[in-house]
Design a protein around this motif. Structure first.
Motif, PDB file in Angstrom:
ATOM      1  N   LYS A 148     -37.068 -26.531  -0.546  1.00 23.88           N
ATOM      2  CA  LYS A 148     -35.878 -25.948   0.087  1.00 23.88           C
ATOM      3  C   LYS A 148     -35.106 -25.071  -0.896  1.00 23.88           C
ATOM      4  O   LYS A 148     -34.623 -23.986  -0.542  1.00 23.88           O
ATOM      5  CB  LYS A 148     -34.984 -27.057   0.641  1.00 23.88           C
ATOM      6  N   GLU A 149     -34.992 -25.537  -2.136  1.00 23.70           N
ATOM      7  CA  GLU A 149     -34.287 -24.751  -3.145  1.00 23.70           C
ATOM      8  C   GLU A 149     -35.057 -23.473  -3.468  1.00 23.70           C
ATOM      9  O   GLU A 149     -34.470 -22.406  -3.651  1.00 23.70           O
ATOM     10  CB  GLU A 149     -34.083 -25.588  -4.413  1.00 23.70           C
ATOM     11  N   GLU A 150     -36.378 -23.575  -3.517  1.00 23.30           N
ATOM     12  CA  GLU A 150     -37.203 -22.381  -3.749  1.00 23.30           C
ATOM     13  C   GLU A 150     -36.996 -21.368  -2.633  1.00 23.30           C
ATOM     14  O   GLU A 150     -36.883 -20.158  -2.884  1.00 23.30           O
ATOM     15  CB  GLU A 150     -38.677 -22.772  -3.839  1.00 23.30           C
ATOM     16  N   LYS A 151     -36.953 -21.845  -1.402  1.00 21.98           N
ATOM     17  CA  LYS A 151     -36.745 -20.940  -0.265  1.00 21.98           C
ATOM     18  C   LYS A 151     -35.373 -20.274  -0.354  1.00 21.98           C
ATOM     19  O   LYS A 151     -35.237 -19.072  -0.085  1.00 21.98           O
ATOM     20  CB  LYS A 151     -36.881 -21.700   1.050  1.00 21.98           C
ATOM     21  N   ARG A 152     -34.362 -21.028  -0.731  1.00 24.44           N
ATOM     22  CA  ARG A 152     -33.023 -20.443  -0.871  1.00 24.44           C
ATOM     23  C   ARG A 152     -33.018 -19.337  -1.926  1.00 24.44           C
ATOM     24  O   ARG A 152     -32.422 -18.267  -1.726  1.00 24.44           O
ATOM     25  CB  ARG A 152     -32.009 -21.528  -1.228  1.00 24.44           C
ATOM     26  N   GLN A 153     -33.667 -19.594  -3.057  1.00 22.05           N
ATOM     27  CA  GLN A 153     -33.637 -18.645  -4.167  1.00 22.05           C
ATOM     28  C   GLN A 153     -34.507 -17.424  -3.920  1.00 22.05           C
ATOM     29  O   GLN A 153     -34.109 -16.301  -4.212  1.00 22.05           O
ATOM     30  CB  GLN A 153     -34.075 -19.340  -5.458  1.00 22.05           C
ATOM     31  N   ARG A 154     -35.712 -17.646  -3.398  1.00 24.02           N
ATOM     32  CA  ARG A 154     -36.689 -16.562  -3.301  1.00 24.02           C
ATOM     33  C   ARG A 154     -36.651 -15.792  -1.991  1.00 24.02           C
ATOM     34  O   ARG A 154     -37.130 -14.667  -1.927  1.00 24.02           O
ATOM     35  CB  ARG A 154     -38.104 -17.112  -3.516  1.00 24.02           C
ATOM     36  N   ILE A 155     -36.080 -16.409  -0.952  1.00 25.42           N
ATOM     37  CA  ILE A 155     -36.105 -15.768   0.366  1.00 25.42           C
ATOM     38  C   ILE A 155     -34.697 -15.616   0.936  1.00 25.42           C
ATOM     39  O   ILE A 155     -34.215 -14.500   1.150  1.00 25.42           O
ATOM     40  CB  ILE A 155     -37.003 -16.559   1.334  1.00 25.42           C
ATOM     41  N   ASP A 156     -34.022 -16.738   1.171  1.00 25.67           N
ATOM     42  CA  ASP A 156     -32.751 -16.693   1.888  1.00 25.67           C
ATOM     43  C   ASP A 156     -31.683 -15.891   1.164  1.00 25.67           C
ATOM     44  O   ASP A 156     -30.893 -15.176   1.797  1.00 25.67           O
ATOM     45  CB  ASP A 156     -32.237 -18.117   2.130  1.00 25.67           C
ATOM     46  N   ASN A 157     -31.617 -16.017  -0.172  1.00 27.48           N
ATOM     47  CA  ASN A 157     -30.564 -15.354  -0.949  1.00 27.48           C
ATOM     48  C   ASN A 157     -31.071 -14.178  -1.768  1.00 27.48           C
ATOM     49  O   ASN A 157     -30.353 -13.663  -2.628  1.00 27.48           O
ATOM     50  CB  ASN A 157     -29.881 -16.374  -1.874  1.00 27.48           C
ATOM     51  N   GLN A 158     -32.275 -13.755  -1.508  1.00 27.98           N
ATOM     52  CA  GLN A 158     -32.893 -12.657  -2.262  1.00 27.98           C
ATOM     53  C   GLN A 158     -32.803 -11.366  -1.462  1.00 27.98           C
ATOM     54  O   GLN A 158     -33.159 -11.339  -0.276  1.00 27.98           O
ATOM     55  CB  GLN A 158     -34.358 -12.988  -2.544  1.00 27.98           C
ATOM     56  N   PRO A 159     -32.337 -10.278  -2.054  1.00 25.41           N
ATOM     57  CA  PRO A 159     -32.330  -9.005  -1.325  1.00 25.41           C
ATOM     58  C   PRO A 159     -33.731  -8.642  -0.831  1.00 25.41           C
ATOM     59  O   PRO A 159     -34.699  -8.726  -1.585  1.00 25.41           O
ATOM     60  CB  PRO A 159     -31.832  -8.001  -2.376  1.00 25.41           C
ATOM     61  N   TYR A 160     -33.825  -8.287   0.417  1.00 24.03           N
ATOM     62  CA  TYR A 160     -35.089  -7.949   1.081  1.00 24.03           C
ATOM     63  C   TYR A 160     -36.072  -9.131   1.068  1.00 24.03           C
ATOM     64  O   TYR A 160     -37.275  -8.952   1.268  1.00 24.03           O
ATOM     65  CB  TYR A 160     -35.743  -6.715   0.436  1.00 24.03           C
ATOM     66  N   GLY A 161     -35.579 -10.348   0.855  1.00 25.28           N
ATOM     67  CA  GLY A 161     -36.446 -11.513   0.729  1.00 25.28           C
ATOM     68  C   GLY A 161     -37.184 -11.872   2.004  1.00 25.28           C
ATOM     69  O   GLY A 161     -38.209 -12.549   1.960  1.00 25.28           O
ATOM     70  N   ARG A 162     -36.699 -11.417   3.148  1.00 29.91           N
ATOM     71  CA  ARG A 162     -37.314 -11.763   4.422  1.00 29.91           C
ATOM     72  C   ARG A 162     -38.221 -10.668   4.965  1.00 29.91           C
ATOM     73  O   ARG A 162     -38.729 -10.774   6.088  1.00 29.91           O
ATOM     74  CB  ARG A 162     -36.232 -12.083   5.464  1.00 29.91           C
ATOM     75  N   ASN A 261     -27.883  -9.836   2.406  1.00 36.63           N
ATOM     76  CA  ASN A 261     -28.045  -9.760   0.952  1.00 36.63           C
ATOM     77  C   ASN A 261     -28.240  -8.340   0.439  1.00 36.63           C
ATOM     78  O   ASN A 261     -28.436  -8.153  -0.772  1.00 36.63           O
ATOM     79  CB  ASN A 261     -29.239 -10.613   0.516  1.00 36.63           C
ATOM     80  N   ILE A 262     -28.258  -7.357   1.313  1.00 31.12           N
ATOM     81  CA  ILE A 262     -28.540  -5.996   0.865  1.00 31.12           C
ATOM     82  C   ILE A 262     -27.379  -5.056   1.175  1.00 31.12           C
ATOM     83  O   ILE A 262     -26.585  -5.304   2.096  1.00 31.12           O
ATOM     84  CB  ILE A 262     -29.833  -5.435   1.499  1.00 31.12           C
ATOM     85  N   GLN A 263     -27.283  -3.991   0.388  1.00 33.86           N
ATOM     86  CA  GLN A 263     -26.318  -2.920   0.636  1.00 33.86           C
ATOM     87  C   GLN A 263     -27.011  -1.645   1.075  1.00 33.86           C
ATOM     88  O   GLN A 263     -26.443  -0.840   1.806  1.00 33.86           O
ATOM     89  CB  GLN A 263     -25.492  -2.662  -0.624  1.00 33.86           C
ATOM     90  N   LEU A 264     -28.259  -1.463   0.630  1.00 34.37           N
ATOM     91  CA  LEU A 264     -29.031  -0.288   1.007  1.00 34.37           C
ATOM     92  C   LEU A 264     -30.041  -0.647   2.078  1.00 34.37           C
ATOM     93  O   LEU A 264     -30.732  -1.661   1.963  1.00 34.37           O
ATOM     94  CB  LEU A 264     -29.774   0.278  -0.200  1.00 34.37           C
ATOM     95  N   PRO A 265     -30.144   0.160   3.121  1.00 38.17           N
ATOM     96  CA  PRO A 265     -31.172  -0.103   4.136  1.00 38.17           C
ATOM     97  C   PRO A 265     -32.554   0.265   3.593  1.00 38.17           C
ATOM     98  O   PRO A 265     -32.692   0.876   2.533  1.00 38.17           O
ATOM     99  CB  PRO A 265     -30.760   0.824   5.279  1.00 38.17           C
ATOM    100  N   ALA A 266     -33.566  -0.114   4.326  1.00 36.92           N
ATOM    101  CA  ALA A 266     -34.945   0.255   4.001  1.00 36.92           C
ATOM    102  C   ALA A 266     -35.691   0.482   5.299  1.00 36.92           C
ATOM    103  O   ALA A 266     -35.284  -0.004   6.368  1.00 36.92           O
ATOM    104  CB  ALA A 266     -35.621  -0.843   3.183  1.00 36.92           C
ATOM    105  N   VAL A 267     -36.777   1.208   5.210  1.00 38.89           N
ATOM    106  CA  VAL A 267     -37.640   1.388   6.364  1.00 38.89           C
ATOM    107  C   VAL A 267     -39.051   0.978   5.945  1.00 38.89           C
ATOM    108  O   VAL A 267     -39.512   1.313   4.859  1.00 38.89           O
ATOM    109  CB  VAL A 267     -37.603   2.828   6.901  1.00 38.89           C
ATOM    110  N   ILE A 268     -39.707   0.218   6.813  1.00 42.03           N
ATOM    111  CA  ILE A 268     -41.013  -0.356   6.494  1.00 42.03           C
ATOM    112  C   ILE A 268     -41.960  -0.080   7.658  1.00 42.03           C
ATOM    113  O   ILE A 268     -41.614  -0.300   8.821  1.00 42.03           O
ATOM    114  CB  ILE A 268     -40.904  -1.880   6.279  1.00 42.03           C
ATOM    115  N   THR A 269     -43.144   0.408   7.335  1.00 41.34           N
ATOM    116  CA  THR A 269     -44.194   0.498   8.350  1.00 41.34           C
ATOM    117  C   THR A 269     -45.340  -0.400   7.917  1.00 41.34           C
ATOM    118  O   THR A 269     -45.636  -0.518   6.728  1.00 41.34           O
ATOM    119  CB  THR A 269     -44.712   1.936   8.539  1.00 41.34           C
ATOM    120  N   SER A 270     -45.964  -1.053   8.874  1.00 39.69           N
ATOM    121  CA  SER A 270     -47.091  -1.929   8.546  1.00 39.69           C
ATOM    122  C   SER A 270     -48.169  -1.791   9.609  1.00 39.69           C
ATOM    123  O   SER A 270     -47.879  -1.669  10.807  1.00 39.69           O
ATOM    124  CB  SER A 270     -46.623  -3.383   8.435  1.00 39.69           C
TER     125      SER A 270
END
Length: 439
Positions: A148-162, A261-270
């Protein structure tokens, strides 16, 4: 004259990397319980790597019980019948070594790097992990909090983590790649101890594993040690890996997500593309290299250097066993619009689909692939990982020596056709990744 000099330099670089691409010699065999063993002797330094790759990742989970494979990456450090709780890493450290583990959608990998006179310690630890780890309520509860702590650090609270989660859950609708390796915390909370034990018994068996030893050791003595430590591990049931076919994407999936968690937007194509065993996956690697590898790449030069409408831009082929995801991304500079960034990326992709790259650019690509191939096999830990990968996914351990031949046989025409086949605007997920305040 200058162009000729550049061309000669490129050719010399290719020759140089070929000269230093040392063959990786190895011995491989199976124990009676199905454990595949690979030994690579290299006496350059008094160091050994002991590693085990299990052919189990998040794709072997089921909906409602996700996150098990990654959870076991942590849980199997808890201890064993002969190793007190919390002692695993301490034993490695006291032996003068280091260890780690990682999990992907397709496999779980554990390794120790130790002084060569501590080879027995590494083999003993991995046999303890495989033969009789302690899986109890205390360990499950402890590692649940760690995850759970790893998820908080690496995903939930990380810019663009999701971003990976948001891409994959749209790109895949049937295949277990739709969820991320870390899984659902609610699923882990709801799981019973017997479910964890059953998952271990099924997937962490010797016949679903590959043991690799690389470095400074005596081969015959090591074979005897491996037999002593691993022969008693009982063979498990035969594992049938998932075989799930996704319905092709024929209409673009366009969506927006919001991230606090972000201030700048991004665009992603996959784009959903073939898995790592496909020849086309190698072609896609080359396409991403010419589009975004370094400051002279097409996307960087166009959008960061010349137009200055992007702070960052890139393209890469995220290659997995069953499928891959070909991803492009860009962050705007100043007031540049995300639609303009997509347009610029699409223009460069369209050139790949309609034009042959120059002979000069193709030679440069080949040189980069040669250099990457050499660098991938420069240390005993990297070699151990590559040997395990080659056997686990391709059942061809010698791919560690021959994979570069695949790149050497690719053509400019293939690059054009593969780009046309998989990178169509109607075959993708287009994701606008926005600051939450814009919602």
């Amino acid at each position: 004259m200058k162009k000729k000099l550049i061309g000669v330099a490129s050719l010399l670089l290719g020759l140089t990397t070929s000269i230093y691409a040392q063959k990786v010699d190895f011995t491989e065999y199976n124990l009676d319980n199905g454990l595949h063993v690979i030994l690579h002797k290299a006496n350059a330094a008094p160091v050994v790597t002991v590693s085990v790759m299990y052919h189990v990742g998040s794709k072997n989970e089921v909906l409602g019980r996700t996150g098990f494979a990654h959870f076991f990456e942590h849980l199997l450090f808890e201890g064993s019948d002969n190793l007190k709780r919390g002692e695993f890493m301490k034993v490695v450290s006291q032996a003068g070594g280091q260890n780690n583990a990682n999990t992907t959608q397709d496999r779980t990998y554990y390794y120790e790097v130790l002084p060569s006179n501590e080879l027995k310690t590494g083999l003993w630890l991995e046999s303890e992990r495989m033969l009789h780890p302690v899986i109890n309520e205390i360990g499950v509860k402890t590692q649940n909090e760690v995850v759970k702590e790893e998820k908080r650090q690496r995903i939930d609270n990380q810019p663009y983590g999701r971003f990976a989660e948001e891409v994959f859950k749209r790109l895949f609708t049937k295949h277990p790649y739709t969820w991320q390796t870390i899984g659902s915390m609610a699923d882990l909370d709801a799981a019973k101890l017997d479910e964890f034990k059953a998952f271990f018994k099924k997937y962490y068996a010797p016949n679903n594993a590959c043991l690799v030893v690389t470095g400074d050791f005596d081969i015959e003595k090591t074979k005897n040690l491996i037999s002593a430590y691993f022969s008693a591990v009982p063979k498990g049931e035969e594992i049938v890996q998932p075989n799930i076919t996704e319905t092709p994407i024929t209409t673009a999936i366009i969506d927006s997500v919001y991230d606090a968690n972000i201030q700048l937007p991004a665009v992603i194509t996959s784009y959903r593309v073939p898995g790592m065993k496909s020849r086309d996956a190698y072609v896609l690697n080359m396409i991403s290299t010419i589009l975004s590898n370094g400051g002279s790449s097409r996307l960087y030069k166009k959008m960061v250097d010349d137009k200055k409408n992007a702070l960052q831009v890139g393209a890469f082929n995220y290659s997995l066993e069953d499928y891959g995801a070909y991803i492009t991304y860009a962050l705007p500079n100043g007031n540049a619009s995300l639609s303009d960034l997509v347009k610029d990326i699409d223009e460069e992709v369209a050139k790949m689909q309609t034009e042959l790259i120059s002979e000069h650019d193709f030679q440069k690509l080949q040189n980069i692939m040669e250099n990457n191939f050499v660098n991938a096999n420069t240390g005993v830990e990297g070699i151990a990982n590559n040997l395990a990968d080659a056997y686990t996914f391709q059942k061809n351990t010698n791919l560690i020596n021959t994979e570069i031949e695949i790149y050497r046989t690719l053509t400019r025409e293939e690059m054009r056709e593969v780009a046309k086949k998989y990178l169509g605007a109607n075959q993708r997920v287009l994701l606008y990744y926005l600051p939450k305040s814009n919602q």
